[in-house]
Write a protein that holds these residues in place. Structure first.
Motif, mmCIF file in Angstrom:
data_model
loop_
_atom_site.group_PDB
_atom_site.id
_atom_site.type_symbol
_atom_site.label_atom_id
_atom_site.label_comp_id
_atom_site.label_asym_id
_atom_site.label_seq_id
_atom_site.Cartn_x
_atom_site.Cartn_y
_atom_site.Cartn_z
ATOM 1 N N TYR A 187 -38.676 -21.551 42.071
ATOM 2 C CA TYR A 187 -38.458 -20.394 41.391
ATOM 3 C C TYR A 187 -38.404 -20.622 39.858
ATOM 4 O O TYR A 187 -38.730 -19.517 39.117
ATOM 5 C CB TYR A 187 -37.015 -19.813 41.939
ATOM 6 C CG TYR A 187 -37.020 -19.268 43.205
ATOM 7 C CD1 TYR A 187 -37.511 -17.856 43.396
ATOM 8 C CD2 TYR A 187 -36.472 -19.855 44.437
ATOM 9 C CE1 TYR A 187 -37.708 -17.401 44.465
ATOM 10 C CE2 TYR A 187 -36.531 -19.443 45.627
ATOM 11 C CZ TYR A 187 -36.851 -18.245 45.874
ATOM 12 O OH TYR A 187 -37.081 -17.581 46.760
ATOM 13 N N GLN A 188 -38.036 -21.823 39.360
ATOM 14 C CA GLN A 188 -37.911 -21.911 38.106
ATOM 15 C C GLN A 188 -39.469 -21.918 37.382
ATOM 16 O O GLN A 188 -40.082 -21.351 36.441
ATOM 17 C CB GLN A 188 -37.364 -23.280 37.643
ATOM 18 C CG GLN A 188 -37.307 -23.613 36.294
ATOM 19 C CD GLN A 188 -36.428 -24.951 35.916
ATOM 20 O OE1 GLN A 188 -36.570 -25.564 36.849
ATOM 21 N NE2 GLN A 188 -36.267 -24.941 34.715
ATOM 22 N N LEU A 189 -40.448 -22.495 38.266
ATOM 23 C CA LEU A 189 -41.801 -22.544 38.016
ATOM 24 C C LEU A 189 -42.407 -21.060 37.962
ATOM 25 O O LEU A 189 -43.226 -20.560 37.180
ATOM 26 C CB LEU A 189 -42.774 -23.077 38.811
ATOM 27 C CG LEU A 189 -42.450 -24.901 38.696
ATOM 28 C CD1 LEU A 189 -43.267 -25.381 40.028
ATOM 29 C CD2 LEU A 189 -43.226 -25.119 37.150
ATOM 30 N N MET A 190 -41.934 -20.039 38.879
ATOM 31 C CA MET A 190 -42.324 -18.600 38.866
ATOM 32 C C MET A 190 -41.873 -18.118 37.488
ATOM 33 O O MET A 190 -42.662 -17.078 36.977
ATOM 34 C CB MET A 190 -41.787 -17.999 40.111
ATOM 35 C CG MET A 190 -42.404 -18.218 41.370
ATOM 36 S SD MET A 190 -41.651 -17.212 42.659
ATOM 37 C CE MET A 190 -40.954 -18.114 43.688
ATOM 38 N N ILE A 211 -32.353 -16.753 40.374
ATOM 39 C CA ILE A 211 -32.344 -17.533 41.606
ATOM 40 C C ILE A 211 -32.445 -19.039 41.607
ATOM 41 O O ILE A 211 -31.726 -19.869 42.206
ATOM 42 C CB ILE A 211 -33.814 -16.859 42.336
ATOM 43 C CG1 ILE A 211 -33.435 -15.398 42.641
ATOM 44 C CG2 ILE A 211 -33.669 -17.661 43.730
ATOM 45 C CD1 ILE A 211 -34.703 -14.655 43.225
ATOM 46 N N ALA A 212 -33.265 -19.529 40.432
ATOM 47 C CA ALA A 212 -33.264 -20.997 40.274
ATOM 48 C C ALA A 212 -32.048 -21.643 39.789
ATOM 49 O O ALA A 212 -31.551 -22.503 40.269
ATOM 50 C CB ALA A 212 -34.345 -20.961 39.170
ATOM 51 N N ALA A 243 -28.810 -20.146 40.812
ATOM 52 C CA ALA A 243 -28.314 -20.084 42.095
ATOM 53 C C ALA A 243 -28.501 -21.527 42.795
ATOM 54 O O ALA A 243 -27.630 -22.176 43.495
ATOM 55 C CB ALA A 243 -28.472 -19.137 42.872
ATOM 56 N N GLY A 244 -29.796 -21.905 42.970
ATOM 57 C CA GLY A 244 -30.380 -22.816 43.664
ATOM 58 C C GLY A 244 -29.635 -24.345 43.142
ATOM 59 O O GLY A 244 -29.434 -25.071 43.842
ATOM 60 N N TYR A 245 -29.960 -24.266 41.783
ATOM 61 C CA TYR A 245 -29.328 -25.750 41.160
ATOM 62 C C TYR A 245 -27.825 -25.736 41.341
ATOM 63 O O TYR A 245 -27.340 -26.811 41.672
ATOM 64 C CB TYR A 245 -29.855 -25.763 39.704
ATOM 65 C CG TYR A 245 -31.179 -25.978 39.503
ATOM 66 C CD1 TYR A 245 -31.974 -26.934 40.243
ATOM 67 C CD2 TYR A 245 -31.989 -25.136 38.619
ATOM 68 C CE1 TYR A 245 -33.365 -26.977 40.141
ATOM 69 C CE2 TYR A 245 -33.212 -25.117 38.506
ATOM 70 C CZ TYR A 245 -34.001 -26.201 39.151
ATOM 71 O OH TYR A 245 -35.404 -26.479 38.932
ATOM 72 N N ASN A 246 -27.210 -24.779 41.256
ATOM 73 C CA ASN A 246 -25.771 -24.642 41.394
ATOM 74 C C ASN A 246 -25.342 -25.300 42.859
ATOM 75 O O ASN A 246 -24.504 -25.883 43.068
ATOM 76 C CB ASN A 246 -25.055 -23.370 41.169
ATOM 77 C CG ASN A 246 -24.871 -23.395 39.523
ATOM 78 O OD1 ASN A 246 -24.773 -24.141 38.866
ATOM 79 N ND2 ASN A 246 -25.042 -21.964 39.253
#
Length: 175
Positions: A11-14, A25-26, A28-31
């Protein structure tokens, strides 16, 4: 933890490709990754980068510091902590971080560019110019070097004009 980290990275790459809405979203994923494994330094580093991109410099600074608690010699975290602290106005942390980075990685042009601006922001124009000269020798991008020099000169003018007082000086002594 690692699956959440990898998912967050996608998501970070997007977001890097232009869809900034993917940063949330990125994040949230890292958290989520850090909930499962608080010592996941990659998730913490990337979360710091997301927060920096969102201009939440305080939270970004905390994440980069967390990475350094886990991995004290993480060069990426040192550099990110230095630049984020500069943006936050925490010049002492920026200065300490960039000096550690330079000691560990003395041939990186970006380190001298950042050090020049950090020292200029601290009112240390002589040191700023010394770092800039090293940056200029290592840099291949002359237009970036000119922009860095202008920024360093702007800081000096602000201090010389008295608009900015030397708030960062330790024990009241100007540097």
């Amino acid at each position: 933890s690692w699956l959440h980290t990898l998912n967050a990275m996608s998501y970070q790459l997007m977001a890097r490709k232009g869809d900034i809405s993917q940063l949330e979203i990125a994040e949230a994923g890292y958290n989520q990754a850090l909930k499962f494994e608080p010592s996941n330094s990659i998730a913490s580093l990337q979360l710091g980068r997301v927060k920096k991109q969102q201009k939440d410099f305080k939270r970004a600074q905390e994440e980069f510091a967390n990475v350094l608690l886990i991995e004290p010699n993480n060069l990426a975290a040192l550099y990110e902590l230095a630049s984020t602290s500069y943006y936050l106005g925490d010049i002492k942390t920026a200065q300490a971080s960039i000096e550690r980075y330079i000691k560990a990685s003395p041939n990186k042009s970006e380190a001298y560019r950042a050090a020049g601006m950090i020292m200029a922001a601290a009112g240390k124009s002589s040191q700023a110019n010394d770092y800039f000269k090293k940056y200029e020798k290592l840099s291949e991008n002359k237009s970036q070097a000119q922009m860095a020099k202008r920024r360093i000169d702007e800081w000096k003018r602000l201090y010389d004009s008295g608009i900015i007082m030397l708030a960062q000086a330790e024990d009241g002594a100007a540097g």
